[in-house]
Design a protein around this motif. Structure first.
Motif, PDB file in Angstrom:
ATOM      1  N   HIS A  65       0.839  -1.202   0.000  1.00 40.16           N
ATOM      2  CA  HIS A  65       0.000   0.000   0.000  1.00 40.16           C
ATOM      3  C   HIS A  65       0.876   1.256   0.000  1.00 40.16           C
ATOM      4  N   LYS A 110       1.294   3.892  -3.180  1.00 41.26           N
ATOM      5  CA  LYS A 110       0.905   5.286  -2.936  1.00 41.26           C
ATOM      6  C   LYS A 110       2.088   6.208  -3.254  1.00 41.26           C
ATOM      7  N   GLY A 123       2.568   7.053  -6.771  1.00 37.92           N
ATOM      8  CA  GLY A 123       1.584   7.970  -7.356  1.00 37.92           C
ATOM      9  C   GLY A 123       0.295   7.304  -7.819  1.00 37.92           C
ATOM     10  N   PHE A 124       0.103   6.034  -7.488  1.00 42.19           N
ATOM     11  CA  PHE A 124      -1.153   5.380  -7.870  1.00 42.19           C
ATOM     12  C   PHE A 124      -2.267   5.817  -6.917  1.00 42.19           C
ATOM     13  N   GLN A 125      -3.487   5.853  -7.480  1.00 37.71           N
ATOM     14  CA  GLN A 125      -4.654   6.187  -6.666  1.00 37.71           C
ATOM     15  C   GLN A 125      -5.218   4.877  -6.108  1.00 37.71           C
ATOM     16  N   LEU A 126      -5.374   4.791  -4.798  1.00 40.81           N
ATOM     17  CA  LEU A 126      -5.772   3.525  -4.179  1.00 40.81           C
ATOM     18  C   LEU A 126      -7.189   3.604  -3.602  1.00 40.81           C
ATOM     19  N   ASP A 154      -7.357   4.892   2.017  1.00 41.61           N
ATOM     20  CA  ASP A 154      -6.226   5.755   2.400  1.00 41.61           C
ATOM     21  C   ASP A 154      -5.143   4.971   3.127  1.00 41.61           C
ATOM     22  N   VAL A 206      -6.201  -0.694  -6.944  1.00 52.96           N
ATOM     23  CA  VAL A 206      -5.577   0.436  -7.644  1.00 52.96           C
ATOM     24  C   VAL A 206      -6.611   0.950  -8.649  1.00 52.96           C
ATOM     25  N   ILE A 207      -6.972   2.227  -8.508  1.00 49.20           N
ATOM     26  CA  ILE A 207      -8.053   2.783  -9.335  1.00 49.20           C
ATOM     27  C   ILE A 207      -7.491   3.235 -10.686  1.00 49.20           C
ATOM     28  N   PRO A 233      -8.056   4.998 -14.595  1.00 50.20           N
ATOM     29  CA  PRO A 233      -8.882   6.097 -15.132  1.00 50.20           C
ATOM     30  C   PRO A 233     -10.078   5.605 -15.948  1.00 50.20           C
ATOM     31  N   ILE A 274       1.084   6.684 -14.238  1.00 46.97           N
ATOM     32  CA  ILE A 274       1.881   7.523 -13.320  1.00 46.97           C
ATOM     33  C   ILE A 274       3.003   8.186 -14.145  1.00 46.97           C
TER      34      ILE A 274
END
Ligand SMILES: Cc1ncc(COP(=O)(O)O)c(C=O)c1O
Length: 400
Positions: free
Chosen positions: A310, A314, A317-320, A323, A332-333, A335, A399
């Motif tokens: 995690h 993070k 730069g990945f959106q997880l 939090d 991992v979200i 686009p 990223i």
């Protein structure tokens, strides 16, 4: 003639458009050989598995394998019958005893899958004029259990305690109420505020069922799940679980202290009208469950893995999905579906398998790369996984 398949046309078109972009079909991967709980050969290449539900890595445990082989030799390949007729062998009873000991509960009922456990228990106990109040992000098997029964269905906003309280308050006085929750929600890997939700449900006179499919074996001091970790297991009426994740085989169950629980064996259709699990499967499940009772070292290592992955993703730069790491699932979200599929394929060419998840399985129309960690992932493998995500993420432009 109306072609009954025309309703699938939008999905067929979406799938064809995706494949036309040149990506591999993310839903038809074949594991050509499985080397260990964390490695397999896919497309001829050794691949790290980060998309299985083998949280505790029990699939290649020596004792588990030996128990399965012995049962195959001594009891044959299948029971060829229902649990209530010729399909209850010594091994099914031993498996139920192992579950009772694992959860310290009075009753355990083994189903052929976790899907059928939810389907059967929910549809059977909540009938006409009763109410089922459920989290809107509930698993398909919970929704299907609701659809199969005759109860009134009342969904509430995901993990929203006051929404649950409000829905319960609107139910007519005296009506039967079942609140259905999950310990870990498998798409984003987030956990439920069970302590508060169970308290609110009990105060409203509801019975509570918690599906701990993704927490069994891992979360809680004894691996009993999120309800144990949050100190409210004694107030949960029914725990549903599966053997297809931490236990490492296939099957499902319900455990309970309800004094009348055993009557379910006669009235629950997905228990009665299907063949029971093969002897080798219940033998592997019972052995695995008994070993999971002493799995605290593995649980600790799995938490280490989850926290490290995690934090590493993070930092890249990945959106997880959460939090903080809350379970062994890190989502991992992506686009959109196209870039999600491209990233999935880039990871596979790196030698890493993750799950691609897309609507309608995901909440809020999200495309996710779901990573599920295993207690058998080594520190070195977690490092390799992060390096693979970095290279693939930069190549696909997720990223910078
Ligand atoms: C929350 C939840 N419940 C139940 C199930 C069904 O389990 P099984 O694979 O044993 O049918 C799953 C499986 O994905 C699940 O995620």
């Amino acid at each position: 003639m109306t072609d009954l398949f025309s309703k699938f046309d939008p999905l067929i078109e979406q799938r064809e458009a995706l494949l036309a972009t040149g990506v591999k079909d993310p839903f038809s991967l074949v594991m050509e050989k499985v080397l260990s709980p964390t490695r397999a050969i896919c497309n001829g290449k050794e691949t790290i598995l980060l998309g299985t539900y083998n949280y505790m890595g029990m699939t290649f445990d020596d004792d588990v394998i030996q128990a399965g082989k012995r049962a195959l030799d001594e009891f044959g390949s299948g029971t060829t019958g229902s649990r209530v007729l010729n399909g209850t062998y010594q091994g099914h009873k031993e498996c139920e005893e192992a579950l009772k000991a694992f959860y310290a509960m009075d009753h355990a009922m083994v189903f052929s899958t976790g899907y059928q456990a939810n389907l059967g228990v929910i549809a059977t106990i909540a009938g006409k004029d009763d109410y089922i109040v459920l989290d809107i992000d509930s698993h398909a098997s919970i929704y299907d259990g609701c659809a199969m029964g005759n109860a009134n269905i009342v969904p509430f906003r995901h993990n929203d305690i006051s929404a649950l309280e409000k829905r319960l308050a609107r139910i007519p006085e005296g009506a039967g109420k079942l609140v259905v929750l999950e310990g870990v929600y498998s798409m984003l890997g987030d956990i439920a505020p069970l302590k508060e939700m169970v308290a609110v449900s009990k105060a409203a006179g509801a019975m509570v069922l918690v599906d701990e499919a993704h927490s069994m074996g891992f979360i809680g001091e004894n691996g009993r799940g999120v309800a144990e970790a949050q100190g409210c297991l004694d107030d949960v009426d029914f725990v549903i679980g599966t053997f297809s994740k931490s236990v490492g085989t296939v099957g499902g169950f319900c455990v309970s202290n309800h004094p009348k629980f055993e009557i379910l064996r006669l009235v629950c259709r997905p228990y009665v009208f299907t063949a029971s699990l093969p002897p080798s499967v219940v033998a592997t499940a019972a052995t695995s469950i008994r070993k999971l009772m002493h799995g605290s070292n593995k649980r600790a290592h799995l938490w280490e893995n989850s926290k490290r992955l995690h934090a590493g993703l993070k930092a890249l730069g990945f959106q997880l999905g959460t939090d903080e790491p809350q379970s062994a699932i890190i989502a991992v979200i992506m686009p959109d579906l196209e870039r999600g599929a491209a990233m999935w394929e880039a990871l596979l060419s790196e030698g890493l398998y993750v799950n691609l998840a897309r609507p309608p399985a995901t909440p809020a129309n999200m495309t996710l790369l779901r990573c599920s960690l295993c207690a058998e992932h080594s520190d070195a493998e977690v490092g390799q996984i992060l390096a693979m995500f970095e290279r693939a993420g930069k190549a696909v432009g997720i990223i910078v």
